[in-house]
Design an enzyme around this catalytic site. Sequence first.
Site, PDB file in Angstrom:
ATOM      1  N   CYS A   1       0.825  -1.220   0.000  1.00 46.85           N
ATOM      2  CA  CYS A   1       0.000   0.000   0.000  1.00 46.85           C
ATOM      3  C   CYS A   1       0.852   1.260   0.000  1.00 46.85           C
ATOM      4  O   CYS A   1       0.326   2.358  -0.180  1.00 46.85           O
ATOM      5  CB  CYS A   1      -0.925   0.003   1.204  1.00 46.85           C
ATOM      6  SG  CYS A   1      -1.966  -1.456   1.284  1.00 46.85           S
TER       7      CYS A   1
ATOM      8  N   CYS B   1     -14.801  -0.688   5.811  1.00 46.63           N
ATOM      9  CA  CYS B   1     -13.669  -1.185   5.017  1.00 46.63           C
ATOM     10  C   CYS B   1     -13.548  -0.331   3.759  1.00 46.63           C
ATOM     11  O   CYS B   1     -14.553   0.038   3.160  1.00 46.63           O
ATOM     12  CB  CYS B   1     -13.911  -2.627   4.590  1.00 46.63           C
ATOM     13  SG  CYS B   1     -14.317  -3.761   5.935  1.00 46.63           S
TER      14      CYS B   1
ATOM     15  N   HIS C   1      -9.196   2.989  -2.413  1.00 47.89           N
ATOM     16  CA  HIS C   1      -7.842   2.517  -2.097  1.00 47.89           C
ATOM     17  C   HIS C   1      -7.347   1.517  -3.137  1.00 47.89           C
ATOM     18  O   HIS C   1      -7.176   0.335  -2.844  1.00 47.89           O
ATOM     19  CB  HIS C   1      -7.848   1.911  -0.691  1.00 47.89           C
ATOM     20  CG  HIS C   1      -6.511   1.470  -0.200  1.00 47.89           C
ATOM     21  ND1 HIS C   1      -5.332   2.099  -0.529  1.00 47.89           N
ATOM     22  CD2 HIS C   1      -6.160   0.445   0.629  1.00 47.89           C
ATOM     23  CE1 HIS C   1      -4.325   1.478   0.062  1.00 47.89           C
ATOM     24  NE2 HIS C   1      -4.796   0.465   0.763  1.00 47.89           N
TER      25      HIS C   1
END
Lengths: 86, 379
Positions: B80, B198, B323
Amino acid sequence: MGESIRAQAMPRTGVLYAFSVVHVAAKKWKKPMRIGYVDLKNGARVFTHLEGADLAIGDEVEVGVGTVGDDDEGPIRSFVFRKVER
Amino acid sequence: MKGASVIGVGMIPFGKYPDTNITDLGWPAVKAAIADAGIDARRIQAVYSGTARGGAMVGQRIMGRLGLAGLPIVNVENACSSSSSAMAQGVMAIASGAYDIVLVIGVEKLTKFGGGTLPLDEDDWEVQLGLTMPALYAMRAQRYMHDYGVSLKDVAGVSVKNRKNGALNPDAQMRKEVSVEEVLASRMIADPFTLLQCCPTGDGAAAIILASNAMAKQLRSDPIEVRASHLTSGRFMSGFRDMTSPEITVRGAREIFEEAGLGPEDIDVAEVHDAFSIAELIYYEAFGFCARGEGAALLNSGATGIGGRIPINPSGGLLAKGHPVGATGAAQVVEIVRQLRGQAGARQVEGARVGMTHATGGGISGFDHGACSIHIFQR
């Protein structure tokens, strides 16, 4: 750093540090999948499957063997921790 | 050492692009960054391109499509933190004096996996036993709520705040506000996380053009200076560790504040790695925006909303902006640069002069996280 690694007997009981009841994971796992970290008295932390619906952080848990899922080769057997019954 | 400044930023709106390949996700972001910088694209001297799951040679594919290949291109994988790590490499390349202008790219296509949780490395022993990223953060949340007596409603409040911000961001994947009741009633993923706690699965790309400070001043009147740039890895610990305090970010925060000669009180706006609701509370504490255990109180006070004392994730963060993992760090930089230039529209943090980005990740047994990269910017 070191390479002097050897097999060692581990304590059979420990304390549940944290856990989650997981509903979304790879198909092979039995769901809901209970997983968590167990702190052993010798300082090691173990990532493990858990059994039992009434688990809580801080519980004393004991190692055993259980079926945690199924894949192409049949049932997946693993060490599992369960609450120590008093 | 030469300092670096951001002279151009661009991104594509994060979202689901199942029919677009990673090259075609990436080049429009680069083109937008070049246009924003207002430079001849041939002045770019090197490229640092981050992707976690995009495969080999993504930087070359994107630059080739633009007719701009034939220069040093380095592809960076750091989970990430892939494009935030690429950013750190770009800053260092400028600082070394080797280049005056470099390009940083972050790009990812997660829809190719068809949904579900992010695939992790099967060589890892905890992954072999079934660990997923939601489950890992869920355990952090369980322990945090246990240790600090924080309610699930408090934790879910992070999703409410960030979805509210995302509704103001045309580049966000999730643009609808949600109530705390809706967050808690959504589908259970890993207890205590419901779906809306999430980050969503999605695709995206972002790009940044960096120049030496001297060059930046020649090229535009409002360059955004990189005040400090930090990259570190987690530490392996086989024994007990406190999952409510992120070792890698606590250490990274201390080191970057020292490098910058600043403290948490000097930050006007920050984008932090809210992959799951609990993460943002833990990072408030790791950066010293509040004391240990005070994260929920800080959130509930409104201090971290737009217009508050220390607005966090005005873009909507990972929870709302999305994301696409390797693109996240670069997109955080895009947001902070827009905030510091006063170009953030309805989500503008008024008068922001100093901003920060923080991307951390990589689930590895025995590590808090694999990588963490933090940047501080000033106008």
